[in-house]
Design a protein around this motif. Structure first.
Motif, PDB file in Angstrom:
ATOM      1  N   PHE A 120      39.302  39.929  50.235  1.00  0.00           N
ATOM      2  CA  PHE A 120      40.593  38.650  50.407  1.00  0.00           C
ATOM      3  C   PHE A 120      39.272  37.494  49.268  1.00  0.00           C
ATOM      4  O   PHE A 120      40.301  37.610  48.745  1.00  0.00           O
ATOM      5  CB  PHE A 120      40.673  37.566  51.528  1.00  0.00           C
ATOM      6  CG  PHE A 120      40.965  36.280  51.854  1.00  0.00           C
ATOM      7  CD1 PHE A 120      42.377  35.609  51.763  1.00  0.00           C
ATOM      8  CD2 PHE A 120      39.819  35.125  51.772  1.00  0.00           C
ATOM      9  CE1 PHE A 120      42.372  34.593  51.769  1.00  0.00           C
ATOM     10  CE2 PHE A 120      39.865  33.529  51.216  1.00  0.00           C
ATOM     11  CZ  PHE A 120      41.456  33.216  51.187  1.00  0.00           C
ATOM     12  N   MET A 121      38.207  38.213  49.526  1.00  0.00           N
ATOM     13  CA  MET A 121      37.136  37.407  49.015  1.00  0.00           C
ATOM     14  C   MET A 121      37.208  38.030  47.307  1.00  0.00           C
ATOM     15  O   MET A 121      37.387  37.050  46.607  1.00  0.00           O
ATOM     16  CB  MET A 121      35.985  37.660  49.394  1.00  0.00           C
ATOM     17  CG  MET A 121      35.006  36.943  50.398  1.00  0.00           C
ATOM     18  SD  MET A 121      35.575  35.658  49.738  1.00  0.00           S
ATOM     19  CE  MET A 121      33.860  34.896  48.760  1.00  0.00           C
ATOM     20  N   THR A 123      40.052  39.473  45.835  1.00  0.00           N
ATOM     21  CA  THR A 123      41.397  38.430  45.262  1.00  0.00           C
ATOM     22  C   THR A 123      41.493  37.218  45.076  1.00  0.00           C
ATOM     23  O   THR A 123      41.923  36.684  43.606  1.00  0.00           O
ATOM     24  CB  THR A 123      42.874  38.816  45.915  1.00  0.00           C
ATOM     25  OG1 THR A 123      42.554  38.555  46.875  1.00  0.00           O
ATOM     26  CG2 THR A 123      42.715  40.761  46.120  1.00  0.00           C
ATOM     27  N   MET A 124      40.838  36.579  45.797  1.00  0.00           N
ATOM     28  CA  MET A 124      40.850  35.172  46.049  1.00  0.00           C
ATOM     29  C   MET A 124      39.618  34.531  44.397  1.00  0.00           C
ATOM     30  O   MET A 124      39.907  33.802  43.406  1.00  0.00           O
ATOM     31  CB  MET A 124      39.779  34.243  47.492  1.00  0.00           C
ATOM     32  CG  MET A 124      39.754  33.313  47.034  1.00  0.00           C
ATOM     33  SD  MET A 124      38.559  32.072  48.729  1.00  0.00           S
ATOM     34  CE  MET A 124      37.630  32.258  47.607  1.00  0.00           C
ATOM     35  N   THR A 125      38.426  35.152  44.503  1.00  0.00           N
ATOM     36  CA  THR A 125      37.918  34.794  43.861  1.00  0.00           C
ATOM     37  C   THR A 125      38.470  35.667  41.665  1.00  0.00           C
ATOM     38  O   THR A 125      38.537  34.735  41.231  1.00  0.00           O
ATOM     39  CB  THR A 125      35.868  36.127  43.242  1.00  0.00           C
ATOM     40  OG1 THR A 125      35.845  35.900  44.862  1.00  0.00           O
ATOM     41  CG2 THR A 125      34.970  35.461  42.744  1.00  0.00           C
ATOM     42  N   SER A 127      41.244  35.813  41.048  1.00  0.00           N
ATOM     43  CA  SER A 127      42.562  34.553  40.281  1.00  0.00           C
ATOM     44  C   SER A 127      42.166  33.051  40.353  1.00  0.00           C
ATOM     45  O   SER A 127      42.568  33.091  39.550  1.00  0.00           O
ATOM     46  CB  SER A 127      43.408  34.797  41.674  1.00  0.00           C
ATOM     47  OG  SER A 127      43.894  33.458  42.759  1.00  0.00           O
ATOM     48  N   SER A 128      41.135  32.709  40.985  1.00  0.00           N
ATOM     49  CA  SER A 128      40.305  31.236  40.730  1.00  0.00           C
ATOM     50  C   SER A 128      39.781  31.830  39.565  1.00  0.00           C
ATOM     51  O   SER A 128      39.931  30.847  38.316  1.00  0.00           O
ATOM     52  CB  SER A 128      39.264  31.088  41.697  1.00  0.00           C
ATOM     53  OG  SER A 128      39.747  31.320  42.788  1.00  0.00           O
ATOM     54  N   LEU A 129      39.445  32.996  38.821  1.00  0.00           N
ATOM     55  CA  LEU A 129      38.949  32.784  37.381  1.00  0.00           C
ATOM     56  C   LEU A 129      39.703  32.562  36.824  1.00  0.00           C
ATOM     57  O   LEU A 129      39.859  32.139  35.287  1.00  0.00           O
ATOM     58  CB  LEU A 129      37.666  34.291  37.312  1.00  0.00           C
ATOM     59  CG  LEU A 129      36.986  34.299  37.825  1.00  0.00           C
ATOM     60  CD1 LEU A 129      35.721  35.332  37.600  1.00  0.00           C
ATOM     61  CD2 LEU A 129      35.425  33.295  37.223  1.00  0.00           C
TER      62      LEU A 129
ATOM     63  N   LEU B  42      33.375  28.419  42.665  1.00  0.00           N
ATOM     64  CA  LEU B  42      33.641  28.813  41.785  1.00  0.00           C
ATOM     65  C   LEU B  42      32.897  28.503  40.493  1.00  0.00           C
ATOM     66  O   LEU B  42      32.466  29.315  39.471  1.00  0.00           O
ATOM     67  CB  LEU B  42      35.284  28.444  41.519  1.00  0.00           C
ATOM     68  CG  LEU B  42      35.856  29.815  40.228  1.00  0.00           C
ATOM     69  CD1 LEU B  42      36.001  30.904  40.203  1.00  0.00           C
ATOM     70  CD2 LEU B  42      36.821  28.854  39.214  1.00  0.00           C
ATOM     71  N   MET B  88      46.163  40.226  52.946  1.00  0.00           N
ATOM     72  CA  MET B  88      44.406  39.518  52.614  1.00  0.00           C
ATOM     73  C   MET B  88      44.863  39.440  51.546  1.00  0.00           C
ATOM     74  O   MET B  88      44.503  38.290  51.092  1.00  0.00           O
ATOM     75  CB  MET B  88      44.001  40.529  53.803  1.00  0.00           C
ATOM     76  CG  MET B  88      43.518  40.592  55.314  1.00  0.00           C
ATOM     77  SD  MET B  88      43.370  38.759  55.905  1.00  0.00           S
ATOM     78  CE  MET B  88      42.415  38.221  55.560  1.00  0.00           C
ATOM     79  N   GLY B  92      44.460  36.292  49.553  1.00  0.00           N
ATOM     80  CA  GLY B  92      43.191  35.999  48.600  1.00  0.00           C
ATOM     81  C   GLY B  92      43.365  35.133  47.098  1.00  0.00           C
ATOM     82  O   GLY B  92      43.162  34.596  46.974  1.00  0.00           O
ATOM     83  N   GLY B  96      43.808  31.793  46.103  1.00  0.00           N
ATOM     84  CA  GLY B  96      42.515  30.869  44.526  1.00  0.00           C
ATOM     85  C   GLY B  96      43.346  30.596  43.717  1.00  0.00           C
ATOM     86  O   GLY B  96      42.753  29.411  42.805  1.00  0.00           O
ATOM     87  N   GLN B 100      42.309  26.083  42.337  1.00  0.00           N
ATOM     88  CA  GLN B 100      42.201  25.859  41.056  1.00  0.00           C
ATOM     89  C   GLN B 100      43.730  25.012  40.690  1.00  0.00           C
ATOM     90  O   GLN B 100      42.721  23.787  39.780  1.00  0.00           O
ATOM     91  CB  GLN B 100      42.384  27.217  40.086  1.00  0.00           C
ATOM     92  CG  GLN B 100      41.068  27.789  40.100  1.00  0.00           C
ATOM     93  CD  GLN B 100      39.438  27.502  40.096  1.00  0.00           C
ATOM     94  OE1 GLN B 100      39.182  26.940  39.345  1.00  0.00           O
ATOM     95  NE2 GLN B 100      38.900  26.983  40.733  1.00  0.00           N
TER      96      GLN B 100
END
Lengths: 136, 141
Positions: A120-121, A123-125, A127-129, B42, B88, B92, B96, B100
Motif C-alpha cells: 500500500f505504501m 503504490t501510494m508513494t 502514485s502521489s509522486l 510527500l 491493497m 494505495g 495517493g 494529491q
C-alpha cells in the motif's frame, strides 16, 4: 533545534493517538464506512475528540501574529471548492474503503512489517509522486 | 442497520482522538504547520532541503510511535479485515492520487481543516466519507 523536537513529538503523539483509538485497525475504519449493515461508530469518537481539542486551541492560536518558533503560519491559500477537490476526495474515499487505510495509519502500521502495508505504501508513494508531477 | 457501540472502544477513541488534537495543536502553535499527513509525507520527496527536516522528523515520530505501540499495546495492527495484496496495491494508488488532487486526507481535511472551519475541508470530508460508504456498500463487507 526546538522546532525539530516539536515535529518529532507531534508525530509521536499523533501515532499514539491512532493506535490507542484503534484507527490502525482497518476493520474499524471499514466498520465506520459500513453504515448500511453494521455501523461501527468508533471513528466518530476519534474525530470528535480531535476536533474538540484542535478547534478550541485554533481559536486562540489564530489570534497570534506568528507561531512560537517561526515567523509565519503556513495555511492553504485556496478557498474555492473546485472539481479537483471533489474528484480527489471522491477517489480518496474509494481507496480508503478498499484498504481501511489512509496515509497516517499506513505509515504508523509500517511497524508491523506486514506485506499488505508495504505494498500500500509503495503504490501510494509512487502514485502521489506521479500525480504531483502531472498536476502541479 | 445495526449500530456497533463498544463503550471501552469509544472511550479509547475519544482519548486517542484528543491526542491527535494535541499533536495538531503543537504543530500549529509552535511551527505554524497543519498536521496533514499526506502533504507532510510527500513533501519529504518534493520540498526544498530546509523544509525536509521537520517533515522527516514528524514522519519519523509516527514510525517511532508505531514501533512503541507494537511493544506496549495489545495487537495494535492485528486486523480482521485483510484484502488481497492486489486490492491493497490498487487502494494505495487511488489514495495517493486522491490526496494529491484533493490536497489532503483524513488528517489534513478531516481533523485540521474542520477544526479551522475551512469550507474546502468540510466539503472534502463529506465527499470522501460518502464515496467510502458507497464503496463499502458495493464491496459488501
Amino acid at each position: 533545534m526546538s522546532k525539530y523536537i516539536i515535529s518529532f513529538l507531534s508525530g509521536l503523539i499523533f501515532s499514539f493517538g491512532l493506535t490507542i483509538s484503534g484507527m490502525t485497525l482497518p476493520h474499524k475504519v471499514v466498520g465506520f464506512l459500513n453504515v448500511f449493515r453494521q455501523w461501527d461508530v468508533t471513528l466518530v469518537f476519534v474525530m470528535v475528540g480531535a476536533i474538540l481539542i484542535h478547534s478550541f486551541s485554533y481559536f486562540f492560536i489564530k489570534k497570534r501574529a506568528s507561531p512560537l518558533l517561526d515567523s509565519q503560519f503556513y495555511l492553504p491559500n485556496k478557498k474555492n471548492i473546485d472539481t479537483r477537490l471533489i474528484l480527489g476526495a471522491l477517489l480518496f474515499g474509494v481507496g480508503w474503503a478498499l484498504s481501511g487505510l489512509c496515509p497516517g495509519p499506513a505509515i504508523v502500521s509500517l511497524a508491523s512489517f506486514s506485506p499488505s502495508i508495504i505494498v500500500f505504501m509503495l503504490t501510494m508513494t509512487l502514485s502521489s509522486l506521479i500525480a504531483h508531477r502531472v498536476f502541479r | 442497520m445495526n449500530i456497533i457501540f463498544d463503550l471501552k472502544d469509544c472511550l479509547m477513541a475519544l482519548l486517542g482522538g484528543s491526542l491527535i488534537g494535541i499533536s495538531a495543536t503543537l504543530l500549529m502553535l509552535y511551527i505554524g504547520r497543519i498536521a496533514g499527513i499526506s502533504g507532510i509525507y510527500l513533501s519529504i520527496f518534493t520540498s526544498n532541503k530546509a523544509d525536509k527536516i521537520w517533515r522527516f522528523l514528524f514522519i519519523f515520530g509516527l514510525l517511532t510511535g508505531g514501533f512503541l505501540s507494537s511493544l506496549f499495546l495489545v495487537n495494535p495492527f492485528d486486523s480482521s479485515f485483510s484484502p488481497s495484496l492486489f486490492q491493497m496495491a490498487v487502494a494505495g494508488a487511488i489514495v495517493g492520487l486522491g490526496t494529491q488532487l484533493g490536497s489532503g486526507c483524513t488528517s489534513g481535511h478531516g481533523v485540521c481543516g474542520i477544526s479551522r472551519f475551512s469550507q474546502r475541508s468540510i466539503v472534502a470530508t463529506f465527499v470522501f466519507i460518502f464515496s467510502g460508504v458507497l464503496t463499502v456498500w458495493i464491496m459488501g463487507v
